[in-house]
Design an enzyme around this catalytic site. Structure first.
Site, PDB file in Angstrom:
ATOM      1  N   ASP A 184       1.220 -37.247 -13.066  1.00 21.88           N
ATOM      2  CA  ASP A 184       1.866 -37.666 -11.830  1.00 21.88           C
ATOM      3  C   ASP A 184       3.137 -36.826 -11.667  1.00 21.88           C
ATOM      4  O   ASP A 184       4.006 -36.853 -12.533  1.00 21.88           O
ATOM      5  CB  ASP A 184       2.215 -39.152 -11.961  1.00 21.88           C
ATOM      6  CG  ASP A 184       2.538 -39.791 -10.620  1.00 21.88           C
ATOM      7  OD1 ASP A 184       2.423 -41.017 -10.527  1.00 21.88           O
ATOM      8  OD2 ASP A 184       2.922 -39.058  -9.691  1.00 21.88           O
ATOM      9  N   MET A 185       3.229 -36.087 -10.577  1.00 30.49           N
ATOM     10  CA  MET A 185       4.411 -35.259 -10.354  1.00 30.49           C
ATOM     11  C   MET A 185       5.590 -36.174  -9.997  1.00 30.49           C
ATOM     12  O   MET A 185       5.439 -37.114  -9.220  1.00 30.49           O
ATOM     13  CB  MET A 185       4.146 -34.248  -9.232  1.00 30.49           C
ATOM     14  CG  MET A 185       3.023 -33.259  -9.527  1.00 30.49           C
ATOM     15  SD  MET A 185       3.322 -32.234 -10.985  1.00 30.49           S
ATOM     16  CE  MET A 185       4.614 -31.166 -10.364  1.00 30.49           C
TER      17      MET A 185
ATOM     18  N   ASP B 284      -0.286 -35.341  -5.341  1.00 27.66           N
ATOM     19  CA  ASP B 284       0.678 -35.217  -6.441  1.00 27.66           C
ATOM     20  C   ASP B 284       0.174 -35.802  -7.753  1.00 27.66           C
ATOM     21  O   ASP B 284       0.960 -36.012  -8.662  1.00 27.66           O
ATOM     22  CB  ASP B 284       2.000 -35.882  -6.058  1.00 27.66           C
ATOM     23  CG  ASP B 284       1.876 -37.392  -5.952  1.00 27.66           C
ATOM     24  OD1 ASP B 284       0.760 -37.882  -5.762  1.00 27.66           O
ATOM     25  OD2 ASP B 284       2.896 -38.082  -6.065  1.00 27.66           O
ATOM     26  N   GLU B 285      -1.121 -36.064  -7.869  1.00 25.98           N
ATOM     27  CA  GLU B 285      -1.606 -36.571  -9.154  1.00 25.98           C
ATOM     28  C   GLU B 285      -3.036 -36.157  -9.436  1.00 25.98           C
ATOM     29  O   GLU B 285      -3.767 -35.740  -8.535  1.00 25.98           O
ATOM     30  CB  GLU B 285      -1.449 -38.091  -9.249  1.00 25.98           C
ATOM     31  CG  GLU B 285      -2.088 -38.901  -8.175  1.00 25.98           C
ATOM     32  CD  GLU B 285      -1.767 -40.381  -8.370  1.00 25.98           C
ATOM     33  OE1 GLU B 285      -2.570 -41.073  -9.006  1.00 25.98           O
ATOM     34  OE2 GLU B 285      -0.715 -40.817  -7.902  1.00 25.98           O
TER      35      GLU B 285
END
Length: 357
Positions: free
Chosen positions: A15-16, A112-113
């Site tokens: 996860d960013m 983003d993940e």
DNA sequence: TCTGGGGTCCTCCGCCGT
DNA sequence: TCTGACGGCGGAGGACCC
């Protein structure tokens, strides 16, 4: 080797950290240390919600899905920026390319993940995580949080336990000590409604959920979701890492800055949305058989009307006609509309559709 | 004065054919 | 001929995810 599922899998979730805000801070270093709030058109006086707030903004109580106007009240000194989706998508491609150097068994979980199945990689979990963190930092300048566990459900929970720049490894032995004390809302698939329902039953942690029988859960939530909850709170999840899937629909919707009564404006908006959706169909090589029109009124009540064609099409005129026949079935008399949406579903890949169109 | 946009999946309901 | 059960399917709405 083992196809019976006896050897536990090793699934990694990445996860960013505060992704959109981190990308903005990276290209504008003067933002670092200041509260940054990304959402809508970046104007907190207009309609829209927060997509991402950086950690500084979160200390003011700003969070995702908060209306921009509310965010402004909580944090008037915040720096409000518009969502620059194309740039974020480009950075997303870069970090996913790093993941693909580790294994092709990658499932995208949004911009983003992602999940990786690293069961067959002959390295320790720490070593894989460290390789990924270094690679992503080098490719994007950004940090991420990683969870590693025997399945996707637990890996996702794990990645959320330590942020930012965290690494959390969960095993089946950790379920009682680390999963059961978490609030129910941490369980994937439990949203505000289910949370409220469970709280009314006196259930506020995953552990208390695990004390309920499967029969009780099915009685409250139906067979599919009841069964899911029964397994999820025990950390059971057999779902595979899916590396490819086909879209089921394409849609566009827009919220007016002020609510609209004028039918002409609604119709013109629907025509424009149809043009955009048709563009998506053509770009991606799909045809649609079903069109769904969505109308949300000023009191937030939302209705949908759907119509289908005898055979799939990607022609704007055909889909627009269908959309307007849906719109005609909505009683708009005297009512104020805040949102119009258009969706094309029942898709077929164009080269797989051998009917005339 | 509020509450985005783009998706997926599930349930319920009514219709239709057997 | 009527009625009911049942399965498939399309439409409507809701919950959830990022």
């Amino acid at each position: 080797m083992d196809t019976q599922g006896k050897t536990p899998r090793r699934i990694l979730h990445i996860d960013m950290d505060a992704f959109f805000a981190a990308v903005e801070e990276q290209r504008r270093p003067e933002l670092k240390g200041k509260p940054v709030i990304i959402g809508g058109g970046g104007d907190p006086t207009r309609r829209g919600v927060v997509s991402t707030a950086n950690y500084e903004a979160r200390t003011f109580g700003v969070h995702s899905a908060l209306p921009l106007r509310s965010a402004y009240k909580l944090c008037p000194q915040g720096i409000f920026l518009p969502v620059d989706y194309e740039t974020y998508a480009e950075v997303s491609r870069r970090f996913k390319n790093v993941l693909l150097t580790v294994t092709p068994l990658m499932e995208s979980g949004g911009i983003d993940e992602a999940y990786l199945d690293i069961s067959d990689i002959d390295q320790t979990s720490q070593s894989v995580a460290s390789t990924i963190k270094t690679g992503i930092l080098r490719a994007t300048g950004l940090t991420c949080s990683i969870g590693i566990a025997p399945n996707k459900l637990l890996a996702k929970i794990a990645s959320d336990l330590q942020k930012p720049d965290g690494l959390t490894i969960l095993t089946e032995q950790d379920i009682e000590a680390r999963l059961w004390l978490l609030p129910i809302r941490k369980l994937y698939g439990v949203g505000p409604k289910t949370d409220e329902h469970l709280k009314a039953m006196g259930i506020d942690t995953i552990g208390k959920l695990a004390a309920l029988s499967q029969e009780a859960l099915i009685a409250h939530f139906g067979s599919s979701y009841g069964r899911y909850l029964f397994e999820a709170c025990r950390g059971i999840d057999e779902s595979p890492v899916v590396t490819h899937w086909e879209p089921k629909s394409f849609s566009r919707e827009t919220t007016f800055q002020t609510d609209v009564k004028n039918w002409q404006i609604i119709a013109r908006t629907l025509a424009a949305l149809t043009k955009d959706v048709t563009g998506d169909l053509l770009d991606r090589g799909y045809q649609a058989r079903t069109v769904t029109v969505k109308i949300r009124f000023d009191d937030f009540r939302t209705l949908t009307r759907a119509c289908s064609l005898p055979s799939p099409s990607d022609r704007e005129e055909a889909l627009r006609r269908l959309a307007f026949s849906c719109l005609k079935r909505v009683d708009l008399s005297g009512r104020k509309v805040r949102l119009v949406g258009m969706r094309a579903g029942n898709l077929v890949k164009k080269d797989q559709n051998h009917s005339f169109s």
